[in-house]
Structures are given as structure tokens and as C-alpha cells.
Design an enzyme around this catalytic site. Structure first.
Site, PDB file in Angstrom:
ATOM      1  N   TYR A  50       0.891  -1.414   0.080  1.00  0.00           N
ATOM      2  CA  TYR A  50       0.061  -0.128  -0.049  1.00  0.00           C
ATOM      3  C   TYR A  50       0.781   1.098   0.089  1.00  0.00           C
ATOM      4  CZ  TYR A  50      -4.634  -1.889   0.961  1.00  0.00           C
ATOM      5  OH  TYR A  50      -5.846  -2.564   0.843  1.00  0.00           O
ATOM      6  N   LYS A  63       3.565 -15.371   2.240  1.00  0.00           N
ATOM      7  CA  LYS A  63       3.490 -15.947   0.995  1.00  0.00           C
ATOM      8  C   LYS A  63       4.935 -16.116   1.023  1.00  0.00           C
ATOM      9  CE  LYS A  63       1.883 -17.832  -2.886  1.00  0.00           C
ATOM     10  NZ  LYS A  63       1.186 -18.943  -2.890  1.00  0.00           N
ATOM     11  N   ASP A  99      -2.699 -18.157   0.368  1.00  0.00           N
ATOM     12  CA  ASP A  99      -3.631 -18.927  -0.208  1.00  0.00           C
ATOM     13  C   ASP A  99      -4.402 -20.037   0.439  1.00  0.00           C
ATOM     14  OD1 ASP A  99      -1.229 -20.285  -0.428  1.00  0.00           O
ATOM     15  OD2 ASP A  99      -1.239 -20.689  -2.483  1.00  0.00           O
ATOM     16  N   ASP A 122      -6.431  -6.948   4.223  1.00  0.00           N
ATOM     17  CA  ASP A 122      -7.364  -6.392   3.487  1.00  0.00           C
ATOM     18  C   ASP A 122      -8.335  -7.579   3.093  1.00  0.00           C
ATOM     19  OD1 ASP A 122      -8.903  -4.361   2.540  1.00  0.00           O
ATOM     20  OD2 ASP A 122      -8.112  -4.844   0.505  1.00  0.00           O
ATOM     21  N   ASP A 142     -12.118  -9.118   4.889  1.00  0.00           N
ATOM     22  CA  ASP A 142     -13.301  -9.319   4.200  1.00  0.00           C
ATOM     23  C   ASP A 142     -14.008 -10.626   3.986  1.00  0.00           C
ATOM     24  OD1 ASP A 142     -13.162  -6.761   3.364  1.00  0.00           O
ATOM     25  OD2 ASP A 142     -14.112  -6.804   1.420  1.00  0.00           O
TER      26      ASP A 142
HETATM   27  C1  IPM Z   1     -10.407  -1.495   4.233  1.00  0.00           C
HETATM   28  C2  IPM Z   1     -10.811  -0.690   2.852  1.00  0.00           C
HETATM   29  C3  IPM Z   1      -9.591   0.197   2.604  1.00  0.00           C
HETATM   30  C4  IPM Z   1      -8.300  -0.586   2.465  1.00  0.00           C
HETATM   31  C5  IPM Z   1      -9.684   1.107   1.263  1.00  0.00           C
HETATM   32  C6  IPM Z   1     -11.148   1.840   1.232  1.00  0.00           C
HETATM   33  C7  IPM Z   1      -8.731   2.099   0.900  1.00  0.00           C
HETATM   34  O1  IPM Z   1     -10.817  -1.790   1.976  1.00  0.00           O
HETATM   35  O2  IPM Z   1     -10.204  -0.584   5.265  1.00  0.00           O
HETATM   36  O3  IPM Z   1     -10.205  -2.670   4.394  1.00  0.00           O
HETATM   37  O4  IPM Z   1      -7.945  -1.078   1.348  1.00  0.00           O
HETATM   38  O5  IPM Z   1      -7.445  -0.515   3.529  1.00  0.00           O
HETATM   39 MG    MG Z   2     -10.678  -3.618   2.793  1.00  0.00          MG
END
Ligand code: IPM
Ligand code: MG
Length: 358
Positions: free
Chosen positions: A142, A191, A223, A247, A251
Site C-alpha cells: 500500500y 507468502k 492462499d 485487507d 473481508d
Molecule cells: C479497508 C478498505 C480500505 C483498505 C480501502 C477503502 C482503502 O478496503 O479498510 O479494508 O484497502 O485498507
Molecule cells: Mg478492505
């Protein structure tokens, strides 16, 4: 005089709607426990681009640094997607994380028994899942060097995964200390079979682990971890990983809990903690009053726990959320047959009613 000054960034899309409910819970628990919270609003993301032409105005950083904690909604939306990269709402969020030195992002994924049926994964696999993803937040790909070079059909896009030993050490310590307060297991996700940055990550984690003989360290390739999370999520206690892997995996972990509308996060390590739900600004449902405010209300619990060290108050908020779910109330994202579906405000009010009964 207020006891605590809380910075508030509503952001875009559903941000203002869910933050409003989070703040009601904050003030209610304050009234219950004898704390006064003064809130100060700042701009970031799309709202800041519209008002000031910058996704992170300087007075936002200054104000937040001068407060006890930051409650953040969500930023972004189609309106700003075609902005140049450095002016996108997301760029503002990344700069804010960096400016606050918030290198450790804690993302708890807890499956409430009541919601085990709301996930797309079988309830018998999910029941009892309680994972803490510790995501490195201010380094890695990032923030590594990159850009688009060359012309025409020969352009090259570059991003670089960079981790220094001190960066890995400090996130490692957060993970081991977090595990000590839980089930004492850390799974470091990398990884290392392909990336040398991951090889260093793994070596440093092994070194750090020696200072925590009471905590068990294991390693997993990312993975495989993506697969194991849905195959057998209960095997995990603390997962520590890089910015981008965290990240993605967080999710995925959110879907174990039924909905991304349930997940809170705390970003700590700097002078002022930064607290945000992990969901985005959900422009498709913004302004309709149907977003799930529970992620933001859980975020308020994390703000109390990690930002202000008010554990009892945090636990009260979490218990109120549990009771609301136990009473059968749901929002659209976690709807279940035969149970009432509430809008954002009604769900917020339901948590308030439970809090006041505490
Ligand atoms: C998160 C989001 C952010 C990230 C985006 C909105 C920049 O997906 O906080 O997980 O990738 O960190
Ligand atoms: Mg995210």
C-alpha cells in the site's frame, strides 16, 4: 468539561447514517457510567474533496491528533472514482492512517450464535468462531514505491511490497500481546514460498515468538489461509498478516459472521486510536436508512476498549448488541426468515434500549 474529546469523521455514503447511531450508543454508555464525551466533526474522503479539494485537509489531521480517539464512518463512492489517484477518497484514508501512526489494525470476526444461520457457510462449521485479524496497516504494498511509467501501449504499472524488520517486529508484538489475552495462538500468514519480503516476515515472527513462550506460533501461506478460513474457521485465534493480505482475509472473515455490516476495527499504535467499521460507504444503499449500524456500534465498543481503556463500558455495548440479536431483531443484510427487519435508526434505537436496561 468533557472527560474525553472524540473526533468524528462521518465520510460518504452510509457513513453519516451509521456514525449517528454509533454516537448515540457512545453517549448512552457515557450517561450510564458517568463519562462525558465531547465530539468534534472533521472532513475526509469525498466530502472533503467536495468542500476543500483535498481528501484529507490539514485541519482534520491536526484536530484528530488533538483528541482522544477517532470514530470514522466510511469514505468513497462513484462520484470520485475518476479523480486522479492521489486525490481519491481512499488516498485520504491511507494518508490519515499514516499520519496517525496507526500501524496495527485489529479486526475481530466473531460469529454470534444467533447469526450462524445468516452466513453462506454451514452453521455447524461456524459456531464458536472467534478470530482476531491483526493487519499491518501503514506499510507493505500500500505504501511501497510505485507508479505508472512508459508511454502508450508500453506503459508499466508498479507497486512494491516493502517491509522493514522494525515494522514486522512491532506488528508481531501486537499480535502476541493480543493472543495472550485470548486463546494464546498466533497464525502468521505470508507468502514466504514466493516473496522474499514474506521470508523476512516469517523469520522475524519466529524471532519475536521467543519472547512469548506461552503463545503458540504457526505459519500459513495466504492462499491456504483463504481456504482454511471457510473450511475450518475455528482453528484460528489471532491471525497476523501484511497490509494487503489482511485487507483481503478480513473481508473473507466478515462473511463468516454473516455480513460485512457486522465487523468493527481498531487501528492503534500511534498517539490517537482510529476506529472504523470495515465495510465501505455502500453508495448503493446510502440515504435509504437501511444500512446495518451494528458494525459502527461495535466499533464504538472497540473505541472504548482500546482507545480509552474503558473495558466495562465496551463490554456493556457489546452485551447490548448481543441482546438485540438474541431478541430476533435484524437488519436487511442479516435478514432471516420470520424475523423482523429494522432500518438503521430502529436498530440503533434497539441497542440504546438494551443499553439503558443494563
Ligand atoms: C479497508 C478498505 C480500505 C483498505 C480501502 C477503502 C482503502 O478496503 O479498510 O479494508 O484497502 O485498507
Ligand atoms: Mg478492505
Amino acid at each position: 468539561m468533557a472527560d474525553y474529546t472524540i473526533s468524528v469523521i462521518n465520510g460518504d455514503g452510509i457513513g453519516p447514517e451509521v456514525v449517528a447511531e454509533g454516537l448515540k450508543a457512545l453517549h448512552a454508555v457515557g450517561a450510564l457510567c458517568g463519562h462525558r464525551f465531547a465530539t468534534r466533526e472533521y472532513l475526509a474522503g469525498g466530502a472533503a474533496i467536495d468542500a476543500k479539494g483535498d481528501p484529507l485537509p490539514a485541519d482534520t489531521v491536526k484536530g484528530v491528533l488533538d483528541s482522544h480517539a477517532l470514530l470514522f464512518g466510511a469514505i468513497g463512492g462513484p462520484k470520485w472514482e475518476s479523480m486522479p489517484h492521489h486525490l481519491k477518497p481512499e488516498a485520504g484514508l491511507l494518508r490519515l492512517r499514516k499520519a496517525l501512526g496507526a500501524f496495527a489494525n485489529l479486526r475481530p470476526a466473531v460469529v454470534y450464535d444467533e447469526l450462524a444461520g445468516a452466513s453462506s457457510i454451514k452453521p455447524e462449521i461456524l459456531k464458536g468462531t472467534d478470530i482476531m485479524v491483526v493487519r499491518e496497516l501503514t506499510g507493505g504494498i500500500y505504501f511501497g514505491p510505485g507508479g505508472i511509467t512508459g508511454d502508450g501501449a508500453n506503459r508499466v504499472g508498479i507497486n512494491t511490497e516493502v517491509y522493514s524488520q522494525p515494522e514486522i517486529e512491532r506488528i508481531g508484538h501486537v499480535a502476541f500481546q493480543t493472543a495472550r489475552l485470548r486463546r494464546k495462538k498466533v497464525c502468521s500468514v505470508d507468502k514466504a514460498n514466493v516473496l522474499v519480503s514474506s521470508q523476512l516476515w516469517r523469520e522475524v515472527m519466529i524471532e519475536i515468538a521467543k519472547q512469548y513462550p506461552d503463545v503458540t506460533l504457526s505459519h500459513m501461506y495466504v492462499d491456504n489461509c483463504a481456504m482454511q478460513l471457510i473450511r475450518d474457521p475455528r482453528q484460528f485465534d489471532v491471525i497476523v498478516t501484511t497490509n494487503i493480505f489482511g485487507d483481503i482475509l478480513s473481508d473473507e472473515a466478515s462473511q463468516l459472521t454473516g455480513s460485512i455490516g457486522m465487523l468493527a476495527s481498531a487501528s492503534v499504535g500511534g498517539p490517537v486510536g482510529f476506529f472504523e467499521p470495515i465495510h465501505g460507504s455502500a453508495p448503493d444503499i446510502a440515504g435509504q436508512g437501511k444500512a446495518n449500524p451494528l458494525a459502527t456500534i461495535s466499533t464504538v465498543a472497540l473505541l472504548l476498549r482500546y482507545g480509552l481503556k474503558l473495558e466495562r463500558e465496551a463490554a456493556l455495548v457489546e452485551a447490548a448488541i448481543r441482546r438485540v440479536l438474541a431478541s430476533g431483531k435484524r437488519t436487511a443484510d442479516i435478514r432471516q426468515e420470520g424475523l423482523p427487519v429494522l432500518g438503521t435508526v430502529a436498530m440503533g434505537e434497539a441497542v440504546l434500549a438494551e443499553l439503558k436496561r443494563a
